[in-house]
Design a protein around this motif. Sequence first.
Motif, PDB file in Angstrom:
ATOM      1  N   PRO A  68       0.818  -1.221   0.000  1.00  0.00           N
ATOM      2  CA  PRO A  68       0.000   0.000   0.000  1.00  0.00           C
ATOM      3  C   PRO A  68       0.847   1.265   0.000  1.00  0.00           C
ATOM      4  CG  PRO A  68       0.006  -1.001   2.172  1.00  0.00           C
ATOM      5  CD  PRO A  68       0.693  -1.977   1.260  1.00  0.00           C
ATOM      6  N   CYS A  69       0.395   2.250  -0.735  1.00  0.00           N
ATOM      7  CA  CYS A  69       1.071   3.551  -0.811  1.00  0.00           C
ATOM      8  C   CYS A  69       0.988   4.249   0.552  1.00  0.00           C
ATOM      9  CB  CYS A  69       0.402   4.405  -1.887  1.00  0.00           C
ATOM     10  SG  CYS A  69       1.053   6.085  -2.014  1.00  0.00           S
ATOM     11  N   LEU A  70       2.096   4.809   1.014  1.00  0.00           N
ATOM     12  CA  LEU A  70       2.107   5.523   2.287  1.00  0.00           C
ATOM     13  C   LEU A  70       1.589   6.944   2.151  1.00  0.00           C
ATOM     14  CD1 LEU A  70       5.542   4.368   3.774  1.00  0.00           C
ATOM     15  CD2 LEU A  70       3.245   3.520   4.316  1.00  0.00           C
ATOM     16  N   ARG A  71       1.389   7.378   0.912  1.00  0.00           N
ATOM     17  CA  ARG A  71       0.940   8.753   0.702  1.00  0.00           C
ATOM     18  C   ARG A  71      -0.585   8.834   0.584  1.00  0.00           C
ATOM     19  NH1 ARG A  71       3.875  13.086  -3.300  1.00  0.00           N
ATOM     20  NH2 ARG A  71       2.572  14.894  -2.787  1.00  0.00           N
ATOM     21  N   CYS A  72      -1.170   8.048  -0.315  1.00  0.00           N
ATOM     22  CA  CYS A  72      -2.632   8.112  -0.490  1.00  0.00           C
ATOM     23  C   CYS A  72      -3.369   7.175   0.450  1.00  0.00           C
ATOM     24  CB  CYS A  72      -3.024   7.823  -1.937  1.00  0.00           C
ATOM     25  SG  CYS A  72      -2.730   6.113  -2.464  1.00  0.00           S
ATOM     26  N   ARG A  73      -2.648   6.204   1.045  1.00  0.00           N
ATOM     27  CA  ARG A  73      -3.173   5.316   2.079  1.00  0.00           C
ATOM     28  C   ARG A  73      -4.456   4.596   1.641  1.00  0.00           C
ATOM     29  NH1 ARG A  73      -3.701   8.235   7.567  1.00  0.00           N
ATOM     30  NH2 ARG A  73      -4.125   6.063   8.142  1.00  0.00           N
ATOM     31  N   PRO A  74      -4.333   3.492   0.942  1.00  0.00           N
ATOM     32  CA  PRO A  74      -5.501   2.747   0.462  1.00  0.00           C
ATOM     33  C   PRO A  74      -6.482   2.339   1.553  1.00  0.00           C
ATOM     34  CG  PRO A  74      -3.515   1.988  -0.646  1.00  0.00           C
ATOM     35  CD  PRO A  74      -3.065   2.928   0.432  1.00  0.00           C
ATOM     36  N   ILE A 182       6.782   3.122  10.126  1.00  0.00           N
ATOM     37  CA  ILE A 182       5.820   4.089   9.577  1.00  0.00           C
ATOM     38  C   ILE A 182       5.155   4.913  10.668  1.00  0.00           C
ATOM     39  CG2 ILE A 182       5.335   2.692   7.546  1.00  0.00           C
ATOM     40  CD1 ILE A 182       2.665   1.934   8.833  1.00  0.00           C
ATOM     41  N   ARG A 183       5.518   4.664  11.927  1.00  0.00           N
ATOM     42  CA  ARG A 183       4.929   5.448  13.010  1.00  0.00           C
ATOM     43  C   ARG A 183       5.274   6.923  12.886  1.00  0.00           C
ATOM     44  NH1 ARG A 183       2.401   3.859  18.261  1.00  0.00           N
ATOM     45  NH2 ARG A 183       0.658   4.414  16.956  1.00  0.00           N
ATOM     46  N   ARG A 184       6.415   7.242  12.301  1.00  0.00           N
ATOM     47  CA  ARG A 184       6.834   8.648  12.146  1.00  0.00           C
ATOM     48  C   ARG A 184       5.858   9.437  11.291  1.00  0.00           C
ATOM     49  NH1 ARG A 184       9.083   8.949   7.072  1.00  0.00           N
ATOM     50  NH2 ARG A 184       9.659   6.942   6.131  1.00  0.00           N
ATOM     51  N   LEU A 185       5.019   8.736  10.491  1.00  0.00           N
ATOM     52  CA  LEU A 185       4.084   9.436   9.620  1.00  0.00           C
ATOM     53  C   LEU A 185       2.739   9.681  10.277  1.00  0.00           C
ATOM     54  CD1 LEU A 185       4.755   7.520   6.279  1.00  0.00           C
ATOM     55  CD2 LEU A 185       5.638   9.756   6.989  1.00  0.00           C
ATOM     56  N   GLN A 186       2.584   9.256  11.526  1.00  0.00           N
ATOM     57  CA  GLN A 186       1.286   9.412  12.183  1.00  0.00           C
ATOM     58  C   GLN A 186       0.987  10.877  12.441  1.00  0.00           C
ATOM     59  OE1 GLN A 186       1.620   7.425  15.977  1.00  0.00           O
ATOM     60  NE2 GLN A 186       1.994   9.332  17.012  1.00  0.00           N
ATOM     61  N   VAL A 187      -0.285  11.200  12.589  1.00  0.00           N
ATOM     62  CA  VAL A 187      -0.666  12.565  12.934  1.00  0.00           C
ATOM     63  C   VAL A 187      -0.230  12.846  14.359  1.00  0.00           C
ATOM     64  CG1 VAL A 187      -2.599  12.674  11.341  1.00  0.00           C
ATOM     65  CG2 VAL A 187      -2.973  11.766  13.616  1.00  0.00           C
TER      66      VAL A 187
END
Length: 500
Positions: A68-74, A182-187
């Motif tokens: 899955p894309c980390l940008r658009c997040r399927p 991928i935790r660094r990308l969390q809000v």
Amino acid sequence: MQSQTPIHEQDYYRALAAKDARFDGVFFAGITTTGIYCRPICRVKTPRQTSCVFFSSQAAAEAAGFRPCLRCRPELAPYNLQQNLAHAIWHRISAGALNEASVEVLAEQVGLSSRQLRRVMLQEFGVSPIELAQTQRLLFAKKLIQETHLGMTEIAFAAGFGSVRRFNALFEARYKMTPASIRRLQVTSQSQQGITLRLAYRPPYAWNALLRYLHGRAMSGLEQVDLQQGCYRRSVQIDGKCGWIEVSHLADKQQLLLQIAPTLSSVLLPLLAKIRQQFDVEANPVVIAQHLRQDPLLAQQIVRTPGLRVPGSFDAFELAIRAILGQQVSVAGATTVSGRLVHKFGALAESPWVGVTHHFPSPERLAGLSVEEIATIGVPKTRAATIQHFSSFTVAGGLQVQAGISLEELILRLKALPGIGEWTAQYIAMRALRFPNAFPAGDLGLQKAVSGEASQLVARCTEKQLLLRAEAWSPWRSYAALLLWQSLSDLPEASAGLIG
């Protein structure tokens, strides 16, 4: 499942190049040069068509080896559920049906053999039920990692994994990265009170109209609708856990924003399935509107309130009792006695809001009361008896509707119960059990809206006449009903109609 013909692939590539939101969740694009799959709205540079492979589901893309894309997040894509058996089964799997039960148990629940179940899912999605469930667990875990501060152990069990080791191993094998990476990308902005999550929908979404509908029917103590802040709040009981939720609207992101009590962290998967149902997140308003606008009366209302949803229910039993209390009385009257029922028989609840103080009484609680006790909330004994009978029916599993059951079969089952007529059965099917073609043609408000009685131009049409006209609205008659009720919303007499 690489399920599209070359002609469809050309159409899908055009939608991908246009970043067309109408196709969000309808298909996913696997990019062979990167090994990643994206939603059609992904903002990255559009790849060449020769590098794209199209899939009908996330599970099919992942089964083909794409990540899955980390940008658009399927995992944020709205669902593309159809009205067939395979998608009814998919809905149960996405809500965690296979987290603790086996494929054999699920097959028995939907009235198939395990072999038939596997064949149905392979034909529709190109993957087995187990593969589908694994994809849903992984995507949900990814969602929790990126949107919450929950620990990895909490996330693993909330997503339905039996162990943290199994979660880590499958995540790394499928996504070629660790959960922590991928935790660094969390809000970073999280509520101090609870867990924050988001649900995407296909625009448009008539949020304010839906809130006004729920506001007029909110049960005192159980629900609270704040029209000024634009949010819905309620107490929650699910799988033995108690808490609360708040739902608001992020119009610019085309998402619903959820605040959820920390006590509900272990039941997030089934909880989100209930919220999706209550707020009709899975609707495709463009497709529905294209069909219904062929009727001039509905077309006018579609222009006034584009994206009108059918408000569902958080709990089918709760909505069914609300429908019984709404028989032959005004909306305001039904709301009043519903609040009395909650306060008198519901358990106390804790929440951040003074207006949310109780849980809805359980089926077991109401089934165990006498008719005389139920009648003390101010309803006739005949209606109290109907509530008691329906509660016993629910305790016996009557509301556990088999996947693939027809609307006609369901209506007959409900009408076999004492005190349940056509109007109540259709209303329960429409809002509680999410049948998009349910239509309570005996409703006074619907008959007024179609006949023009509100302006006193012609005599009110009959139920038979309304059903005849509604044939052209299939399979979206429930949405037609909401449009008609909405057309009456500004009229003084609308509040006196039988609008649930």
